[in-house]
Design a protein around this motif. Structure first.
Motif, short mmCIF file in Angstrom:
data_model
loop_
_atom_site.label_atom_id
_atom_site.label_comp_id
_atom_site.label_asym_id
_atom_site.label_seq_id
_atom_site.Cartn_x
_atom_site.Cartn_y
_atom_site.Cartn_z
N GLY B 10 0.82 -1.21 0.00
CA GLY B 10 0.00 0.00 0.00
C GLY B 10 0.85 1.25 0.00
N SER B 13 -3.04 5.82 0.73
CA SER B 13 -4.40 5.33 0.50
C SER B 13 -5.03 5.02 1.84
CB SER B 13 -4.35 4.06 -0.34
OG SER B 13 -3.70 3.03 0.40
N ASP B 17 -8.43 -1.41 -0.22
CA ASP B 17 -8.31 -2.51 -1.18
C ASP B 17 -7.64 -3.72 -0.54
OD1 ASP B 17 -9.33 -0.91 -3.42
OD2 ASP B 17 -7.48 0.22 -3.13
N GLN B 18 -6.62 -3.45 0.29
CA GLN B 18 -5.98 -4.55 1.01
C GLN B 18 -6.98 -5.21 1.96
OE1 GLN B 18 -1.79 -3.40 2.37
NE2 GLN B 18 -2.65 -1.45 1.75
N GLU B 58 -1.60 -1.02 -3.95
CA GLU B 58 -2.70 -0.09 -3.71
C GLU B 58 -2.14 1.31 -3.46
OE1 GLU B 58 -5.22 -1.06 -0.32
OE2 GLU B 58 -5.87 1.02 -0.15
N ILE B 83 -4.01 -2.01 -7.87
CA ILE B 83 -5.33 -2.34 -7.35
C ILE B 83 -5.96 -1.12 -6.67
CG2 ILE B 83 -4.93 -4.84 -7.13
CD1 ILE B 83 -4.55 -4.41 -4.10
N GLY B 84 -7.18 -0.84 -7.07
CA GLY B 84 -7.91 0.29 -6.50
C GLY B 84 -7.76 1.55 -7.34
N CYS B 137 -13.22 1.33 -5.65
CA CYS B 137 -13.01 2.11 -4.42
C CYS B 137 -13.98 1.63 -3.36
CB CYS B 137 -13.17 3.60 -4.68
SG CYS B 137 -12.64 4.63 -3.31
N PRO B 138 -13.68 0.47 -2.75
CA PRO B 138 -12.50 -0.36 -3.02
C PRO B 138 -12.75 -1.29 -4.19
CG PRO B 138 -13.77 -1.39 -1.28
CD PRO B 138 -14.52 -0.11 -1.67
#
Lengths: 344, 250
Positions: B10, B13, B17-18, B58, B83-84, B137-138
């Motif tokens: 990450g 953010s 997403d995680q 992310e 991702i995201g 989102c997410p």
């Protein structure tokens, strides 16, 4: 033979049918009348121009499981058959016409679609003639009309305080003689024919504005016209036209597996999306919106009539007219193309 | 065959997403069983960071530390997946990019000091090559699993370039743009969300970022006809995707 049925008897019949099969009928929720499964006649909306969704949802559903497979060394396949009996009530002439057009694609010719065939066999279609065509309706340009019975098994026409009824197929006659026994009365033939004629001749104002006559031939030479570039700029690419259309029938097959067990299903697809023609290599023969917009209208108004003997792949139901966010729809294209040709 | 070495990271953010990955519940044991999860500090201590077959990243790149970390991850990874929406488009951290970080420091922290060595919020692709983008989102759980399954089979995932309108049509929703005249970003926004907001009568805010080939010109024109200014529409689009190219709109 023409018959009549009183509204209370019609509701009794629908309630009776709902007990042993899926009853699909117009139902209003949040101001929108959709064709959807109902449990009883009490949930049915009888006063509507047309339903926001069409009979396609129940003969060729958005998503349909086709088979299950197991891959544990050997492959075994179990076909999933849509065996539940259905009755669809309140179908308008445009949707009854659309079923006949879908039949040509999915049942005609060398191959027939087994799932569609099964659903067609298991579904009783009860039509209801249009009392008040909407201002987006233009069925008459294709030769249909507010009383058109198309693929209906039983057609109903509201006639004052009762319904005129006509059974048109063996399935329809079985309904009248079976579950409907004692609920229908013989009608005066001459008076009944007059009612049917009045529906057939009912005014469809928007239909008069749209003249499809001969457009298939005009489009033979229209493939490279600048027109497609121009209108495709407006297309917002939402795909709504294809999803609300009662005659669009493209689908995507998908296999999903987990731990050696899998399911094959199909889902509606849309020629308006880039992935529709995208190949595994990444190449795409319809790279831009222009090719996709052109494909949709050429298919409806040129390829289909050329291939299936004359009829257009549109019934003038007006759903795309009502729902396209940017007002880019087939009635407008017909008007434009005829206009361009007239001024050329 | 050895299990693929995977790292989940990450940057700037909310870590949402995680969190979707941690919340996989029914599938989590299958997922961690199929991969060699080397680094995922939200779920496990003692990360091993020598090399990765796949890095899932992310967040947007805002601080100098973010940029350095991203370059380091990229150098150690065969494939890098954003991702995201923050990672794919810059996301919410970029919503006020136009104001500049100095102004934001003054507003938020009351100082002119460059506290975090911050730049404008950028998507990963502005800094390093990205092999696949999974917005949200997410992110959507089902899209994440589909993408991961493709990667495990040695394929790049299929990008589903369809707008939120498709999800709306599957739900047979009343069109909030056409029928209600609301500022709905559905037609220009990547779908897969099953039209979560429009299905509850709320217009799409564009949280997945722009769909491929988004027709902003047509979206802006139709919303202008309904009485929204170009600025208002542009601000809505840039809320999640500051990088969206609105140049052709007028």
């Amino acid at each position: 033979m023409l018959m009549t049925i009183a509204p209370d008897n019609l509701k009794n019949l629908l309630d009776k049918l709902a007990r042993d099969r899926l009853l699909v009928a117009p139902s209003m929720e949040d101001g929108v009348t959709r064709l959807k499964p109902v449990h009883s006649a009490a949930e049915i909306a009888f006063d509507y121009s047309n339903t926001a969704t069409s009979i396609k949802d129940f003969l060729f559903p958005q998503s349909e499981d086709l088979l299950r497979f197991v891959t544990d060394g050997t492959l075994s396949i179990e076909e999933i058959k849509p065996e539940r009996a259905q009755v669809a009530f309140g179908l308008r002439p445009c949707d009854l016409a659309s079923v006949a057009l879908m039949d040509k694609v999915l049942l005609g010719g060398e191959f027939s679609d087994a799932h569609y065939q099964t659903r067609r066999n298991n579904t009783l279609l009860i039509g209801l003639a249009c009392e008040n065509p909407a201002d987006t309706c233009f069925c008459t340009t294709y030769g249909y009309n507010p009383g058109w019975a198309g693929a209906a098994d039983v057609m109903l026409y509201k006639d004052g305080d009762k319904y005129l009824a006509e059974a048109l197929t063996d399935k329809g006659r079985e309904l009248v003689g079976g579950p409907g026994e004692g609920l229908f009365k013989p009608a005066d033939e001459a008076a009944g024919e007059a009612v049917k004629k009045a529906y057939a001749e009912k005014d469809v104002p928007f239909g008069k504005e749209v003249d499809v006559q001969g457009i298939d031939k005009i489009l033979d030479g229209f493939f490279y016209d600048q027109y497609w570039d121009d209108i495709s700029k407006k297309c917002i690419g939402c795909g709504t036209c294809t999803y609300v259309c009662p005659t669009c029938h493209c689908f995507l097959l998908t296999d999903e597996a987990r731990g050696g067990q899998g399911l094959r299903f199909r889902c509606w697809d849309s020629c308006m999306f880039a992935n529709y023609t995208k190949m595994a290599s990444g190449a795409n023969p319809r790279p831009t919106k222009k090719e996709r917009v052109r494909q949709r209208f050429m298919h409806k108004l040129n390829y289909y009539p050329n291939r299936y003997g004359g009829s257009y792949l549109c019934t003038g139901c007006g759903r795309c007219v009502a729902m396209c966010p940017v007002g880019l729809h087939i009635a407008g294209v017909i008007k434009d193309v005829k206009g361009v040709k007239a001024h050329a | 065959m050895a299990k693929p070495k995977v790292g989940i990271f990450g940057l700037t953010s909310c870590a949402g997403d995680q969190l979707v990955v941690v919340n996989l519940e029914d599938e989590l044991l299958d997922v961690v069983g199929a991969i060699d999860l080397r680094s995922f500090i939200m779920a496990a201590s003692n990360p091993v960071e020598d090399e990765f077959d796949v890095a899932l990243v992310e967040g947007s790149v805002v601080t100098a530390e973010d940029e350095e970390r991203l370059r380091e991850i990229r150098a150690k990874s065969k494939l890098l997946v954003a991702i995201g929406t923050c990672a794919v488009w810059g996301g919410i951290p970029g919503a006020l990019n136009d104001l500049g970080r100095n102004t934001l420091y003054r507003i938020v922290y009351g100082t002119d000091e460059d506290l975090f060595k911050a730049s404008v919020a950028r998507p990963l692709k502005a800094v390093v090559p990205v092999d696949f983008a999974l917005p949200g989102c997410p992110i959507e759980k089902h899209q994440f699993l589909e993408a991961l399954a493709s990667l495990l089979h040695g394929d790049l995932p299929i990008a589903h370039n369809t707008p939120v309108c498709l999800d709306c049509r599957f739900n047979e929703n009343l069109c909030l743009l056409k029928a209600k005249g609301q500022l709905c970003l559905g037609p220009v926004t990547a779908g897969g969300c099953r039209a979560r907001c429009p299905s509850h009568g709320l217009p799409c805010e564009g949280c997945h970022g722009p769909v491929e080939e988004a027709n902003f010109a047509s979206e802006v024109a139709i919303l202008q006809e309904k009485g929204f200014s170009r600025e208002r529409v542009a601000r809505a689009i840039r809320n999640f995707a500051h990088q969206a190219d609105l140049a052709r709109t007028s």
